[in-house]
Design a protein around this motif. Structure first.
Motif, short mmCIF file in Angstrom:
data_model
loop_
_atom_site.label_atom_id
_atom_site.label_comp_id
_atom_site.label_asym_id
_atom_site.label_seq_id
_atom_site.Cartn_x
_atom_site.Cartn_y
_atom_site.Cartn_z
N GLU A 11 38.85 -75.89 159.59
CA GLU A 11 39.52 -76.17 160.87
C GLU A 11 39.76 -74.89 161.65
O GLU A 11 39.65 -74.85 162.87
N LYS A 12 40.09 -73.81 160.95
CA LYS A 12 40.27 -72.53 161.62
C LYS A 12 38.97 -72.05 162.23
O LYS A 12 38.92 -71.59 163.38
N SER A 13 37.87 -72.17 161.47
CA SER A 13 36.56 -71.78 161.99
C SER A 13 36.17 -72.64 163.18
O SER A 13 35.62 -72.14 164.17
N TRP A 14 36.47 -73.92 163.10
CA TRP A 14 36.13 -74.85 164.19
C TRP A 14 36.86 -74.47 165.47
O TRP A 14 36.29 -74.49 166.56
N LEU A 15 38.13 -74.11 165.33
CA LEU A 15 38.91 -73.72 166.51
C LEU A 15 38.36 -72.46 167.13
O LEU A 15 38.28 -72.34 168.36
#
Length: 566
Positions: A526-530
């Motif tokens: 999720e951090k990478s996606w953001l």
């Protein structure tokens, strides 16, 4: 066979590119060596990407393919230009926002796996070497025509390969990305200038594209036969009919034409030397704007290349009587080596100086692309292997030195393979040996890297094990198919085999999806996606939230410490 003026002019143009490197400042850090400090502006980066991408296959190969096969050769121009559409829509901005040094670095960090990084390094090196070899061949062809003599007892072909590769390897090793960026930007402008000059000259002498296509299409398309004379090409779409310059089918059937465009379009998004340039942009928005510039410049460049390939087909046969030197290069008015189309036009209209302008443009195209490829090789070996695994405690100076050594080793390997190949070996089997060999690099990149690359950017569920399986599947299937295609008799089977991305890319994507569904995604997805897809406001809010969480953790830790003391 050529006057000293051509060689002198070529030397002046190449010298300008050397000066462009020397006057640029160079830093000692890896960020500066590999990414030019991530401060490259939109226009400069667009010109540099064009210098990187418009290789010998673009300058010599597209015109040669059109010269030899008419409309079928134009599919190379369509595929090369169309490749930046998926880059614009799906890759440029999220790739830059995530930020790394290279494709292996991006995949390794996004999926949290060193195994993914190392497998990607292997695939990237195969793509780079596949792309470097036709550049070496193009430099040999150009030197052979421009200079006509070798150095130190070498043949002109071998001399061209060794000189161009050695010069560029030295410039890249000492200039890094900053020097190479400005070199490629200057080289592209010179390359485009040579193409525009030749196009303006041809049109000024009365050439009209529509009339030329109509005239050339009145008779069957003929090319030199292995045993001398000319032979009529058969129409791949209608085997009972001869091929016509202005109609499809001179080289590819319906499947082959579609497969070629898909191979070139998908392959662009997996080319390491092109994708690495997006890491040099200051922001994701700048990376996207840069791609729009590149698309516009590509449209201009390839339109001119197609027009000039057609012009050479019409003009050369009528020029043989007035230019006796053409007798050594032609068979019954048709060039024996299609890659000579643009240089020959230059000499017809500009004498030795005209030949010098065009041939220097070809050498510039070769040198610019070799520079980008060598930098991509240096980034994957020097940063992803040496710094990460061989010497994790390396100083900045040691890391940069590793990149420079890698540059020189890769250049030697490419030159060796280029020397082992001669264009005449493939002349009867391909429209253009340079364009065909570059297509192999696109096939591997589009089959092994692009599917995994796109899924990693756009599908949260992608896993490390799946990426490894997908890259291995794509590369092995692509290599096996076009190797088999070299020995196939012809027809639909051969067309499918020599442009394997249509089969290999979906297989790689399917394997990646299936393995992902059976394995665990990275914990920080999720951090990478953001980072990749969130807006600037989203990322700002995330940073503020993280600061609040950190502050709350510090306060709780302080309260626990006070209670323990009390």
């Amino acid at each position: 066979m050529n006057g000293s003026s051509a060689l002198t002019l070529a030397g002046v143009l190449v010298l300008l590119t050397v000066v462009a490197v020397v006057i640029r400042p160079r830093g000692a850090s890896t960020v500066d060596f590999y990414l030019a400090g991530q401060r490259v502006g939109v226009a400069t980066n667009a010109w540099a990407i064009c210098g990187d991408y418009f290789s010998a296959a673009s300058f010599l190969g597209v015109a040669a393919a059109v010269y030899a096969t008419g409309l079928d050769g134009a599919w190379y121009a369509v595929g090369f230009a169309a490749g930046f559409v998926p880059v614009l829509l799906f890759v440029a901005a999220p790739l830059r926002r995530f930020g790394e040094f290279s494709i292996p670095d991006f995949l390794g960090r996004r999926l949290g796996s060193e195994k993914v990084r190392l497998v990607a390094v292997g695939v990237v090196q195969v793509v780079i070497l596949s792309y470097l070899v036709p550049q070496a061949v193009g430099s040999g062809i150009t030197w052979e025509l421009l200079v006509g003599s070798g150095l130190l007892g070498l043949s002109p072909y071998a001399t061209g390969i060794l000189v161009s590769t050695a010069v560029v390897a030295g410039l890249v090793a000492f200039g890094g990305m900053r020097g190479t960026t400005w070199t490629q930007a200057v080289q592209f402008l010179l390359l485009l200038g040579a193409l525009v000059w030749l196009a303006a000259t041809v049109v000024g002498e009365g050439f009209h594209y529509g009339d030329a296509v109509a005239d050339l299409s009145r008779a069957p398309l003929e090319n030199p036969a292995p045993d001398g004379g000319l032979t009529s090409e058969q129409n791949a779409l209608h085997p009972e009919e001869p091929a016509i310059f202005g109609q499809p089918g001179a080289r590819y059937g319906g499947l082959g034409q579609f497969a070629l465009i898909v191979t070139l379009a998908l392959g662009t998004a997996g080319l390491p030397h092109v994708m690495n340039r997006y890491f040099t942009s200051p922001t994701g928005a700048a990376a996207r704007t840069t791609t729009v510039w590149v698309l516009c410049l590509a449209g201009i460049f390839y339109s001119l290349a197609v027009m000039l390939g057609t012009a050479a087909r019409e003009i050369v046969p009528t020029a043989v009587d007035d230019h006796p030197w053409l007798a050594d290069l032609t068979v019954d008015g048709v060039l024996q080596v299609p890659e000579h189309a643009l240089p020959v036009l230059g000499r017809i209209y500009g004498g030795d100086a005209g030949l010098g302008v065009v041939a220097a443009g070809a050498l510039i195209a070769v040198m610019s692309t070799i520079a980008g490829l060598l930098l991509a090789a240096a980034a994957s070996w020097g940063h992803d292997v040496y710094e990460r695994h061989i010497n994790p405690r390396a100083t900045q100076r040691q890391a940069v030195l590793a990149g420079r050594v890698t540059t020189l080793v890769t250049a030697c390997a490419a030159a060796g393979l280029g020397l082992a190949l001669r264009p005449e070996t493939f002349a009867t089997a391909t429209a253009s040996i340079v364009a065909t060999m570059v297509t192999w690099a696109f096939a591997i990149a589009g089959s092994a890297l692009t599917p995994v690359f796109l899924l990693t950017i756009w599908w949260r569920r992608t896993t490390a094990a799946a990426a490894v399986a997908g890259m291995a599947t794509g590369m092995l299937v692509a290599v096996a198919m076009f190797t088999a295609g070299l020995f196939a008799a012809g027809g639909l089977l051969r067309e499918a085999l020599v442009t394997p991305t249509l089969v290999a890319a979906p297989l790689a994507a399917a394997v990646t999806v299936l393995v992902s569904l059976r394995t665990t995604a990275p914990a920080d997805v999720e951090k990478s996606w953001l980072i990749m897809h969130g807006t600037a406001a989203d990322r700002h809010a995330e940073r503020l939230a993280q600061l609040v969480l950190d502050e709350n953790r510090r306060r709780r830790a302080g309260r626990r410490a006070r209670r323990a003391r009390g």
